[in-house]
Design a protein around this motif. Structure first.
Motif, PDB file in Angstrom:
ATOM      1  N   MET A  85     125.671  70.686  16.911  1.00 44.85           N
ATOM      2  CA  MET A  85     127.116  70.458  16.789  1.00 44.85           C
ATOM      3  C   MET A  85     127.779  71.405  15.775  1.00 44.85           C
ATOM      4  O   MET A  85     128.831  71.978  16.069  1.00 44.85           O
ATOM      5  CB  MET A  85     127.416  68.985  16.482  1.00 44.85           C
ATOM      6  CG  MET A  85     127.213  68.057  17.675  1.00 44.85           C
ATOM      7  SD  MET A  85     128.397  68.367  19.058  1.00 44.85           S
ATOM      8  CE  MET A  85     129.814  67.414  18.512  1.00 44.85           C
ATOM      9  N   TYR A 131     120.699  67.440  16.686  1.00 46.58           N
ATOM     10  CA  TYR A 131     122.058  67.486  17.240  1.00 46.58           C
ATOM     11  C   TYR A 131     123.106  67.511  16.128  1.00 46.58           C
ATOM     12  O   TYR A 131     124.057  68.303  16.164  1.00 46.58           O
ATOM     13  CB  TYR A 131     122.267  66.258  18.129  1.00 46.58           C
ATOM     14  CG  TYR A 131     123.553  66.257  18.937  1.00 46.58           C
ATOM     15  CD1 TYR A 131     123.787  67.218  19.906  1.00 46.58           C
ATOM     16  CD2 TYR A 131     124.518  65.261  18.741  1.00 46.58           C
ATOM     17  CE1 TYR A 131     124.956  67.208  20.656  1.00 46.58           C
ATOM     18  CE2 TYR A 131     125.675  65.247  19.487  1.00 46.58           C
ATOM     19  CZ  TYR A 131     125.886  66.217  20.446  1.00 46.58           C
ATOM     20  OH  TYR A 131     127.044  66.207  21.198  1.00 46.58           O
ATOM     21  N   GLU A 132     122.903  66.647  15.123  1.00 54.27           N
ATOM     22  CA  GLU A 132     123.880  66.518  14.036  1.00 54.27           C
ATOM     23  C   GLU A 132     123.835  67.701  13.065  1.00 54.27           C
ATOM     24  O   GLU A 132     124.877  68.160  12.590  1.00 54.27           O
ATOM     25  CB  GLU A 132     123.624  65.207  13.273  1.00 54.27           C
ATOM     26  CG  GLU A 132     124.704  64.905  12.252  1.00 54.27           C
ATOM     27  CD  GLU A 132     124.390  63.703  11.366  1.00 54.27           C
ATOM     28  OE1 GLU A 132     123.362  63.034  11.593  1.00 54.27           O
ATOM     29  OE2 GLU A 132     125.184  63.439  10.443  1.00 54.27           O
ATOM     30  N   ILE A 143     130.424  62.402  16.214  1.00 53.60           N
ATOM     31  CA  ILE A 143     129.146  62.129  16.880  1.00 53.60           C
ATOM     32  C   ILE A 143     128.935  60.628  16.873  1.00 53.60           C
ATOM     33  O   ILE A 143     129.156  59.981  15.852  1.00 53.60           O
ATOM     34  CB  ILE A 143     127.968  62.807  16.130  1.00 53.60           C
ATOM     35  CG1 ILE A 143     128.144  64.335  16.119  1.00 53.60           C
ATOM     36  CG2 ILE A 143     126.634  62.414  16.747  1.00 53.60           C
ATOM     37  CD1 ILE A 143     127.139  65.064  15.214  1.00 53.60           C
ATOM     38  N   TYR A 148     135.341  67.072  14.605  1.00 51.32           N
ATOM     39  CA  TYR A 148     134.402  66.667  15.647  1.00 51.32           C
ATOM     40  C   TYR A 148     133.679  65.410  15.221  1.00 51.32           C
ATOM     41  O   TYR A 148     133.559  65.122  14.031  1.00 51.32           O
ATOM     42  CB  TYR A 148     133.447  67.797  16.049  1.00 51.32           C
ATOM     43  CG  TYR A 148     132.389  68.191  15.043  1.00 51.32           C
ATOM     44  CD1 TYR A 148     132.631  69.184  14.097  1.00 51.32           C
ATOM     45  CD2 TYR A 148     131.133  67.602  15.060  1.00 51.32           C
ATOM     46  CE1 TYR A 148     131.651  69.565  13.196  1.00 51.32           C
ATOM     47  CE2 TYR A 148     130.138  67.981  14.161  1.00 51.32           C
ATOM     48  CZ  TYR A 148     130.411  68.962  13.229  1.00 51.32           C
ATOM     49  OH  TYR A 148     129.439  69.343  12.334  1.00 51.32           O
ATOM     50  N   GLY A 206     129.030  63.423  21.735  1.00 47.80           N
ATOM     51  CA  GLY A 206     129.657  64.317  20.754  1.00 47.80           C
ATOM     52  C   GLY A 206     131.047  64.662  21.262  1.00 47.80           C
ATOM     53  O   GLY A 206     131.257  64.745  22.473  1.00 47.80           O
TER      54      GLY A 206
END
Lengths: 142, 142
Positions: free
Chosen positions: A65, A60-61, A81, A79, A100
Motif C-alpha cells: 500500500m 500489504y500494510e 486498510i 488511504y 484497501g
C-alpha cells in the motif's frame, strides 16, 4: 521608558501572529477531515474471502500500500486498510478478507499515475496474496 | 508608568493562554481524526449492482442512514456513504451500487443496539431499494 513599552508590544504582536497562524493551520487541517471527504473519488481494492486463499496483512500494510500510495502523489488525500472479521449476516461466509482504499481528488490523475505502473503493481501481488481482487470506483457521498 | 506596563502585560498573558487553548483544542480534534480510527470496528452494508435493481440514494442518505445512526448512540464514531460509479477493472460490471458503513467502538454494543430493531430497519429497506445487501464486519487497520 519608551523602550520598556516597545519590548512587550513586539512580543504581543508576535504572539498574535503566531495565534493567527495556528488558527489557519487548524483550518487547513480540517479541510482534510471527514466533512471534506465528500465528493472525493474512492478506489477500493477488495479481496474476496475463499478457503485456501492467503493474505499477508503485514506485507500489504508496510510494503504494498505505501508503494502504490507514493505513485499517487498529491492527488491522494488518504488511504485506508481494513481486515475482514465476519459477515454481518448470521451463517453467511466472510465476504472479504481485506480491503484497501485510496481517496483521491481526481480519477483521471489516478489512472494516469497507475496506468504505466500496472504491471509492477500486479507483480507485487504474489508477495502477499493469491486472491484476485474486485475493484470498485465510487464517489464519497458522506 | 507602572500602570502603562501592566496593561500590555495582561493582554500578553491573555493571548498566550488563548494560544495554549487553541493548541489543546486542535489536539483533541486530531484525536477524533483518521489516525484515531485505527482499531475501530466497521460494519459495511454493501448493495451489489444488478440490472433491474433500484436504489434511492436521497432516501438512504436523508432518512435510512440517520435513523440507524441514531440507534447506535455514543458507540458510533462516524458513518459514511458511497455511491458506486464503475468497476476499476476494464470490461467488468459495477460491483456495488452503494455502500453505507458505521464505524463503532465496540461490536457487541452495535449488536445490542441493532438486534431489537432489526425488523424495523429491514422494513425500511423497501423505501429505497430492492437489493439484498452483503454485510461485512471488519477492523480498521489503517
Amino acid at each position: 521608558m519608551k523602550f520598556r513599552l516597545i519590548v512587550p508590544f513586539l512580543i504581543l504582536t508576535a504572539s498574535f501572529i503566531a495565534f493567527g497562524q495556528e488558527k489557519q493551520s487548524r483550518k487547513s487541517k480540517n479541510h482534510n477531515s471527514d466533512a471534506a471527504e465528500k465528493g472525493l473519488i474512492k478506489v477500493s481494492i477488495m479481496y474476496p474471502y475463499a478457503e485456501g486463499k492467503t493474505f499477508n496483512m503485514e506485507y500489504y500494510e508496510t510494503k504494498h500500500m505505501p508503494m502504490v500510495a507514493e505513485l499517487l502523489g498529491s492527488n491522494l488525500v488518504k488511504y485506508t486498510i481494513e481486515k475482514g472479521l465476519a459477515s454481518g449476516i448470521p451463517d453467511q461466509q466472510l465476504p472479504y478478507t481485506a480491503i484497501g482504499a485510496f481517496y483521491v481528488k481526481r480519477l483521471d490523475d489516478y489512472q494516469a499515475a497507475i496506468g504505466p505502473k500496472r504491471d509492477a503493481i500486479r507483480a507485487d501481488f504474489v508477495n502477499y496474496t493469491n486472491i484476485a481482487p474486485v475493484i470498485l470506483v465510487s464517489e464519497v457521498v458522506r
